[in-house]
Design a protein around this motif. Sequence first.
Motif, short mmCIF file in Angstrom:
data_model
loop_
_atom_site.label_atom_id
_atom_site.label_comp_id
_atom_site.label_asym_id
_atom_site.label_seq_id
_atom_site.Cartn_x
_atom_site.Cartn_y
_atom_site.Cartn_z
N PHE A 109 0.85 -1.23 0.01
CA PHE A 109 0.28 0.12 -0.18
C PHE A 109 0.86 1.12 0.18
O PHE A 109 1.80 1.22 1.01
N VAL A 110 0.63 2.08 -0.88
CA VAL A 110 1.54 3.23 -1.00
C VAL A 110 0.67 4.58 -0.64
O VAL A 110 -0.25 4.78 -1.34
N ALA A 111 1.15 5.17 0.34
CA ALA A 111 0.43 6.58 0.72
C ALA A 111 1.28 7.66 0.06
O ALA A 111 2.49 7.60 0.09
N PRO A 112 0.37 8.50 -0.72
CA PRO A 112 1.10 9.64 -1.40
C PRO A 112 1.66 10.61 -0.59
O PRO A 112 2.39 11.54 -0.93
N ALA A 113 0.93 10.80 0.74
CA ALA A 113 1.20 11.86 1.58
C ALA A 113 0.79 11.41 3.11
O ALA A 113 0.39 10.36 3.24
N SER A 114 0.84 12.08 3.87
CA SER A 114 0.69 11.90 5.40
C SER A 114 -0.84 11.59 5.46
O SER A 114 -1.65 12.56 4.67
N GLY A 115 -1.57 10.77 5.94
CA GLY A 115 -2.94 10.71 6.07
C GLY A 115 -3.22 9.70 7.33
O GLY A 115 -2.48 9.28 8.15
N THR A 116 -4.73 9.60 7.38
CA THR A 116 -5.16 8.56 8.54
C THR A 116 -6.00 7.53 7.95
O THR A 116 -6.68 7.54 7.09
N ILE A 117 -5.83 6.19 8.33
CA ILE A 117 -6.34 5.03 7.82
C ILE A 117 -6.81 4.11 8.99
O ILE A 117 -6.38 4.23 10.14
N ASP A 118 -7.77 3.19 8.36
CA ASP A 118 -8.01 1.85 9.47
C ASP A 118 -7.21 0.68 8.79
O ASP A 118 -7.26 0.94 7.62
N PHE A 119 -6.97 -0.18 9.57
CA PHE A 119 -6.46 -1.38 8.92
C PHE A 119 -6.94 -2.64 9.82
O PHE A 119 -7.37 -2.64 11.06
N LEU A 120 -7.20 -3.76 9.12
CA LEU A 120 -7.29 -5.16 9.55
C LEU A 120 -6.39 -6.02 8.88
O LEU A 120 -6.08 -6.38 7.78
N ILE A 121 -5.79 -6.80 9.91
CA ILE A 121 -4.98 -7.78 9.65
C ILE A 121 -5.42 -9.21 10.14
O ILE A 121 -5.68 -9.26 11.15
N VAL A 122 -5.50 -10.30 9.34
CA VAL A 122 -5.98 -11.51 9.71
C VAL A 122 -4.96 -12.43 9.27
O VAL A 122 -4.56 -12.51 8.31
N GLY A 123 -4.75 -13.35 10.24
CA GLY A 123 -3.84 -14.39 10.03
C GLY A 123 -4.30 -15.71 9.39
O GLY A 123 -5.51 -15.90 9.40
N GLY A 124 -3.39 -16.52 8.82
CA GLY A 124 -3.93 -17.99 8.00
C GLY A 124 -4.56 -18.67 9.12
O GLY A 124 -4.10 -18.99 10.18
N GLY A 125 -5.61 -19.25 8.76
CA GLY A 125 -6.46 -20.39 9.85
C GLY A 125 -5.37 -21.62 9.67
O GLY A 125 -4.86 -21.87 8.86
N ALA A 126 -5.68 -22.42 10.72
CA ALA A 126 -4.88 -23.72 10.67
C ALA A 126 -5.62 -25.00 10.18
O ALA A 126 -6.95 -24.60 10.07
N GLY A 127 -5.01 -25.91 9.70
CA GLY A 127 -5.57 -27.16 8.97
C GLY A 127 -6.14 -27.89 10.43
O GLY A 127 -5.67 -28.00 11.41
N GLY A 128 -7.30 -28.74 10.11
CA GLY A 128 -7.97 -29.48 11.11
C GLY A 128 -7.05 -30.75 11.26
O GLY A 128 -6.54 -31.27 10.34
N TRP A 129 -7.31 -31.76 12.18
CA TRP A 129 -6.99 -33.05 12.32
C TRP A 129 -8.19 -33.77 12.65
O TRP A 129 -9.06 -33.71 11.72
N TYR A 130 -8.41 -34.30 13.80
CA TYR A 130 -9.69 -34.72 14.31
C TYR A 130 -10.24 -33.52 15.15
O TYR A 130 -11.67 -33.25 14.80
N GLY A 131 -9.47 -32.83 16.10
CA GLY A 131 -9.96 -31.49 16.33
C GLY A 131 -9.92 -30.52 15.04
O GLY A 131 -9.21 -30.48 14.15
N GLY A 132 -10.79 -29.58 15.18
CA GLY A 132 -10.79 -28.47 14.19
C GLY A 132 -9.63 -27.47 14.31
O GLY A 132 -8.96 -27.50 15.49
#
Length: 477
Positions: A109-132
């Motif tokens: 993400f390239v900001a052309p100047a100073s500004g104010t933002i909101d952000f959301l970061i989500v990690g990758g989910g894990a694989g199940g085995w017997y348990g989810g």
Amino acid sequence: MAITKVSNDLLATPATSYDDSGVQDDIAILGFKVASNGSLAKYNLVDQTIDDFIDSSGIDTSTSSDARRMSGGYYKGSVSGNGTGGTITSYSAGGVTYKVHTLADGDSFVAPASGTIDFLIVGGGAGGWYGGGGAGGVVYGSSQSITAASYSATVGSGGSSTNNGNDSTWNSFTAKGGGAGGNYTSGAITATTGGSGGGGGMGNPIGGIGGGTNQDTYSGTTNVTGYGTDNSGYRGGGYTPPNDDGAQGGAGAGGTVEWVPASHSAGEYNWDSKAGGGGGGVGKEFDITGTATYYGGGGGGARGDNSVGGVGGLGGGGQGGITSAAAGTAGTAGLGGGGGGGQAGTGGAGGSGTVIIRYIENDFVTTAQADMTLVSASTTSTSTPTTGDIVMTVFAGIGSFSKNVDIKAYISRDNGSNWTQATLVNEGSTGSHTILSAHNVDISSQPSGTSLRYKVTTHNQSASKETRVYAISLGWS
């Protein structure tokens, strides 16, 4: 009784016409105050429209240029723009237009100047085995100030069956990947431990141990919160012949697992009744793209004997296996959902994470003071007007301004195709704001029309001159 003779000259003198300009100014100023006190957007009176700039709904942004509405409820001229990078969408809410950048792995993400933002970061989910599988962690930041720069993103992929999810990072913040579900422990003496965030497996004689969503809280950072708590998962179902209880679901970003099989408490493993798999933990809901969406749902646990698999948690969690040999379904990509557990140990893969940036359109100011053109949305008159009146309140944020030089006003009756300049006069002040007005502006030479607009322009703006417009009233007759 004496009779006074009245001169014929007096009888012939016509009455002086009444100048209502002052009354019109008073009505406009009263309208400004009513709009401000009532938090009203642009509204119309009979043959008059008033806009106190509570929002931008009264302005035609397509024909205005370099006109920036500030948080103090006024317009000024500035050159501004938007960021670049990723997949860009936009939406409007409350009279404000937002830009949304969804970044893929490796995007910036390239900001052309100073500004104010909101952000959301989500990690990758894990694989199940017997348990989810456990959901990816979630980090949300609001009203964050950034400077002109390029900000790269790492978007964590989901873990394959039995594997943890991968971290997502952006601008020094990290949303951790979820932990894999617990294993079936046939004949084992001790539990098989799932990754931190994974649901407990079912087993003989004891189920695997699950953790919680693996995410720091960022409690020391202003307006940034991490969602999910380590080690909050439950032990999976145990085995007491001939019963075979279900495995637990993975924890979600909400930090809880929705359901424990049968009537037993979390942590119990020697259950005495058949039960389905545990449901995945619920994620967290955010409205950062214009649509409220859950992120980080845990995967459902695998079914027990002759029962059903656990449902995935809100936020993309996969379903636990629903037959004796069925694999769990995958978590949803882009939501960081955990994969569902499989009754035969074939859990579904976790869903990938995401990085999303949001800000108000044209929020990045590249030139603080610039000339602007501010054009109103059109208002329809009930008949064709021949004169117009404009009243505005103006303030010198920096330096001073000269009417009809540094600030000018125009009126149109044909929807902005033609304009007549109004000669502004100073009518005093209201508080710290100067009242400028022009009355009985002749617009009869314009093509006939009933779509009224005003246009206000500022000129000679610089680091030493900033002219602000706080409210405008347009009348006609």
